[in-house]
Design an enzyme around this catalytic site. Structure first.
Site, short mmCIF file in Angstrom:
data_model
loop_
_atom_site.label_atom_id
_atom_site.label_comp_id
_atom_site.label_asym_id
_atom_site.label_seq_id
_atom_site.Cartn_x
_atom_site.Cartn_y
_atom_site.Cartn_z
N HIS A 7 0.84 -1.20 0.00
CA HIS A 7 0.00 0.00 0.00
C HIS A 7 0.88 1.25 0.00
O HIS A 7 2.06 1.17 0.25
CB HIS A 7 -0.96 0.03 1.19
CG HIS A 7 -0.30 0.11 2.53
ND1 HIS A 7 0.13 -1.01 3.21
CD2 HIS A 7 0.02 1.17 3.32
CE1 HIS A 7 0.68 -0.64 4.36
NE2 HIS A 7 0.62 0.67 4.45
N HIS A 63 4.40 7.01 3.49
CA HIS A 63 5.39 5.97 3.23
C HIS A 63 4.88 5.00 2.18
O HIS A 63 3.68 4.94 1.89
CB HIS A 63 5.75 5.20 4.51
CG HIS A 63 4.61 4.43 5.11
ND1 HIS A 63 3.67 5.02 5.93
CD2 HIS A 63 4.27 3.13 5.02
CE1 HIS A 63 2.81 4.11 6.33
NE2 HIS A 63 3.14 2.94 5.78
N GLU A 109 7.94 0.62 4.62
CA GLU A 109 7.37 -0.42 5.47
C GLU A 109 7.48 -1.74 4.73
O GLU A 109 7.32 -1.79 3.52
CB GLU A 109 5.91 -0.10 5.78
CG GLU A 109 5.20 -1.14 6.62
CD GLU A 109 3.71 -0.85 6.82
OE1 GLU A 109 3.04 -1.72 7.41
OE2 GLU A 109 3.22 0.19 6.38
#
Length: 134
Positions: A7, A63, A109
């Site tokens: 994502h 992010h 991430e």
């Protein structure tokens, strides 16, 4: 080992205004909206909006989250940690995630769940102030 983007999270100053923009102007498909966040899809990509009312560079949550296969996650995380990475936060969401900086200071991430797993989790745990569109 990375097999795609899980994502993309974008920090916004006002969730209501941002929701309207991403839904009506960019015509992304809404998945859910809460008091501080919203999920959309842009084709096959999951976009998460995260409200930061006191938005400043230091409060920027934006992010990119890379996906790794569940069965390879722990090995991959160990490999990353062997390279003396700096983490920018500890995991506070469902599933396993490692939040790290790249060598230029960009927030990344590493995660392995899917949007459908997040939706299922959210419907059970996010509470009643969430509007679901699917």
């Amino acid at each position: 080992m990375v097999n795609g983007i899980n994502h993309i999270t974008i920090s916004v100053k006002d969730i209501d205004s941002a929701f309207t923009f991403y839904k009506n102007v960019l015509e992304l498909t809404p998945i859910m909206k809460s008091k501080r966040s919203a999920y959309f899809t842009a084709g096959q990509v999951w976009i998460a909006l995260d409200e930061r009312p006191n938005y400043e560079k230091s409060d920027n949550y934006a992010h990119i989250c890379f996906n790794v296969p569940k069965e390879k996650y722990l090995h991959f995380i160990e490999k990353i940690k062997q390279n003396n990475i700096t983490e920018w936060q500890s995991n506070q969401t469902e599933g396993n995630s490692l939040y790290l900086y790249d060598d230029s200071g960009n927030k990344l991430e590493i995660h392995f769940s899917t949007l459908s797993e997040r939706i299922e989790y959210g419907k059970q745990h996010f509470g009643t102030d969430v509007e679901w569109f699917i």
